[in-house]
Motif scaffolding. Sequence first.
Motif, mmCIF file in Angstrom:
data_model
loop_
_atom_site.group_PDB
_atom_site.id
_atom_site.type_symbol
_atom_site.label_atom_id
_atom_site.label_comp_id
_atom_site.label_asym_id
_atom_site.label_seq_id
_atom_site.Cartn_x
_atom_site.Cartn_y
_atom_site.Cartn_z
ATOM 1 N N ALA A 146 2.336 14.142 -6.936
ATOM 2 C CA ALA A 146 3.558 14.395 -7.071
ATOM 3 C C ALA A 146 4.571 13.127 -6.521
ATOM 4 C CB ALA A 146 3.849 15.635 -6.149
ATOM 5 N N VAL A 147 3.728 12.401 -5.471
ATOM 6 C CA VAL A 147 4.238 10.945 -5.125
ATOM 7 C C VAL A 147 4.231 9.908 -6.188
ATOM 8 C CG1 VAL A 147 3.968 9.121 -3.485
ATOM 9 C CG2 VAL A 147 3.729 11.359 -2.699
ATOM 10 N N ARG A 148 3.261 9.902 -6.913
ATOM 11 C CA ARG A 148 2.957 9.026 -8.008
ATOM 12 C C ARG A 148 3.987 9.258 -8.927
ATOM 13 N NH1 ARG A 148 -3.459 8.755 -8.742
ATOM 14 N NH2 ARG A 148 -2.844 10.950 -8.691
ATOM 15 N N GLN A 149 4.250 10.427 -9.241
ATOM 16 C CA GLN A 149 5.230 10.839 -10.367
ATOM 17 C C GLN A 149 6.523 10.477 -10.037
ATOM 18 O OE1 GLN A 149 4.415 11.327 -13.558
ATOM 19 N NE2 GLN A 149 2.327 11.107 -13.014
ATOM 20 N N ALA A 150 6.877 10.795 -8.811
ATOM 21 C CA ALA A 150 8.254 10.555 -8.356
ATOM 22 C C ALA A 150 8.388 8.992 -8.088
ATOM 23 C CB ALA A 150 8.371 11.028 -6.890
ATOM 24 N N LEU A 151 7.382 8.234 -7.891
ATOM 25 C CA LEU A 151 7.512 6.694 -7.891
ATOM 26 C C LEU A 151 7.573 6.113 -9.407
ATOM 27 C CD1 LEU A 151 5.340 5.952 -4.836
ATOM 28 C CD2 LEU A 151 7.878 5.709 -5.366
ATOM 29 N N ALA A 152 7.132 6.737 -10.074
ATOM 30 C CA ALA A 152 7.153 6.425 -11.625
ATOM 31 C C ALA A 152 8.384 6.779 -12.469
ATOM 32 C CB ALA A 152 6.096 7.227 -12.559
ATOM 33 N N LEU A 204 2.424 10.788 6.128
ATOM 34 C CA LEU A 204 3.218 9.722 5.791
ATOM 35 C C LEU A 204 4.235 10.058 4.755
ATOM 36 C CD1 LEU A 204 3.015 6.629 6.206
ATOM 37 C CD2 LEU A 204 1.265 6.622 4.342
ATOM 38 N N ALA A 205 5.296 9.100 4.847
ATOM 39 C CA ALA A 205 6.156 9.545 3.997
ATOM 40 C C ALA A 205 6.784 8.375 3.425
ATOM 41 C CB ALA A 205 7.447 10.124 4.484
ATOM 42 N N VAL A 206 7.081 8.279 1.787
ATOM 43 C CA VAL A 206 7.490 7.075 1.156
ATOM 44 C C VAL A 206 9.105 6.920 1.489
ATOM 45 C CG1 VAL A 206 7.755 6.038 -0.973
ATOM 46 C CG2 VAL A 206 5.737 7.288 -0.591
ATOM 47 N N GLN A 207 9.461 5.782 1.777
ATOM 48 C CA GLN A 207 10.877 5.646 1.940
ATOM 49 C C GLN A 207 11.292 4.188 1.806
ATOM 50 O OE1 GLN A 207 11.524 5.764 6.340
ATOM 51 N NE2 GLN A 207 13.241 6.942 5.963
ATOM 52 N N GLY A 208 12.307 4.396 1.113
ATOM 53 C CA GLY A 208 13.116 3.018 0.511
ATOM 54 C C GLY A 208 12.321 2.121 -0.217
ATOM 55 N N HIS A 210 18.135 2.725 -5.601
ATOM 56 C CA HIS A 210 16.978 3.544 -4.989
ATOM 57 C C HIS A 210 16.856 3.023 -3.444
ATOM 58 C CE1 HIS A 210 15.901 5.006 -8.904
ATOM 59 N NE2 HIS A 210 16.008 3.503 -9.517
ATOM 60 N N GLY A 211 17.425 2.485 -2.981
ATOM 61 C CA GLY A 211 17.452 2.027 -1.449
ATOM 62 C C GLY A 211 17.404 3.045 -0.593
ATOM 63 N N THR A 212 17.879 4.205 -0.752
ATOM 64 C CA THR A 212 17.882 5.421 0.142
ATOM 65 C C THR A 212 16.567 6.186 -0.190
ATOM 66 O OG1 THR A 212 19.557 6.734 -1.159
ATOM 67 C CG2 THR A 212 20.255 5.293 0.848
ATOM 68 N N LEU A 213 15.722 5.915 -1.031
ATOM 69 C CA LEU A 213 14.609 6.672 -1.416
ATOM 70 C C LEU A 213 14.020 7.279 -0.282
ATOM 71 C CD1 LEU A 213 12.639 7.516 -3.751
ATOM 72 C CD2 LEU A 213 11.247 5.463 -3.135
ATOM 73 N N GLY A 214 13.812 8.555 -0.552
ATOM 74 C CA GLY A 214 12.947 9.333 0.564
ATOM 75 C C GLY A 214 11.965 10.551 -0.098
ATOM 76 N N LEU A 215 11.008 10.236 -0.087
ATOM 77 C CA LEU A 215 9.963 11.617 -0.552
ATOM 78 C C LEU A 215 9.594 12.281 0.502
ATOM 79 C CD1 LEU A 215 8.035 9.314 -3.137
ATOM 80 C CD2 LEU A 215 10.303 10.673 -3.448
ATOM 81 N N PRO A 216 9.120 13.607 0.185
ATOM 82 C CA PRO A 216 8.394 14.605 1.306
ATOM 83 C C PRO A 216 7.258 13.882 1.789
ATOM 84 C CG PRO A 216 9.240 15.743 -0.627
ATOM 85 C CD PRO A 216 9.370 14.227 -0.964
ATOM 86 N N ALA A 217 7.084 14.009 3.079
ATOM 87 C CA ALA A 217 5.676 13.433 3.781
ATOM 88 C C ALA A 217 4.419 14.325 3.125
ATOM 89 C CB ALA A 217 5.576 13.682 5.121
ATOM 90 N N PHE A 218 3.395 13.418 3.052
ATOM 91 C CA PHE A 218 2.145 14.007 2.510
ATOM 92 C C PHE A 218 1.072 13.811 3.633
ATOM 93 C CE2 PHE A 218 2.405 9.565 1.163
ATOM 94 C CZ PHE A 218 1.258 9.098 1.052
ATOM 95 N N THR A 219 0.205 14.159 3.485
ATOM 96 C CA THR A 219 -0.742 14.211 4.468
ATOM 97 C C THR A 219 -2.073 13.240 4.045
ATOM 98 O OG1 THR A 219 -0.760 16.441 5.266
ATOM 99 C CG2 THR A 219 -2.882 15.463 5.937
ATOM 100 N N VAL A 220 -2.304 12.009 4.714
ATOM 101 C CA VAL A 220 -3.557 11.245 4.421
ATOM 102 C C VAL A 220 -4.702 11.956 5.183
ATOM 103 C CG1 VAL A 220 -4.247 8.788 4.937
ATOM 104 C CG2 VAL A 220 -1.708 9.406 4.684
ATOM 105 N N GLU A 221 -5.528 12.306 4.321
ATOM 106 C CA GLU A 221 -6.914 12.862 4.633
ATOM 107 C C GLU A 221 -8.203 11.925 4.358
ATOM 108 O OE1 GLU A 221 -6.858 16.516 2.347
ATOM 109 O OE2 GLU A 221 -5.629 17.470 3.995
#
Length: 176
Positions: free
Chosen positions: A13-19, A68-72, A140-151
Amino acid sequence: MLRLFVGIELPDAVRQALAELREAHPAARWHEPEHLHLTLSFIGQVEQGRVQSIAQALVDPPGSPFELAVQGVGYFGSAERPRIIWAGVADSAPLYRLQQQVEARLLPLGLQLDERPYTPHITLARVRQGLPLQTFLQRHGTLGLPAFTVEHICLFLSSGGERGVRYQVLQRFPLA
């Protein structure tokens, strides 16, 4: 010789949002979604015979799973001549601790690790020549994706080719 690094895989989901941030520009070579990751430590060129000792050093990485959350977004280089367009991550003490502990495990192996201060980022595109960034940064400067768990963390192989750089997970190491 193999080109290696240690990093964090991103959820689909994070990779697709960034794409979805990709914009058409002849000078930008965007990474494919399946190759997006967060580097913890760049190892560089090593002989194949050293891979096993590197992997052994990464077994049972210290720390527990964390959010961890992708931001900015941002860039390396100058605004007139950016080299890399990236997505950042929200400030994370567990991420910095993990990065320091990974490097502490790799240093005794005699590896030449990056001496620059760690700047966590996800490379989105490499830029061959000047690319106007103002519009991209505003959009995209205010980009904020939901946090994900780094396992877990991964030992990656990086290889070049006609269609750009490719990354392959050699081994995964679950966080305790």
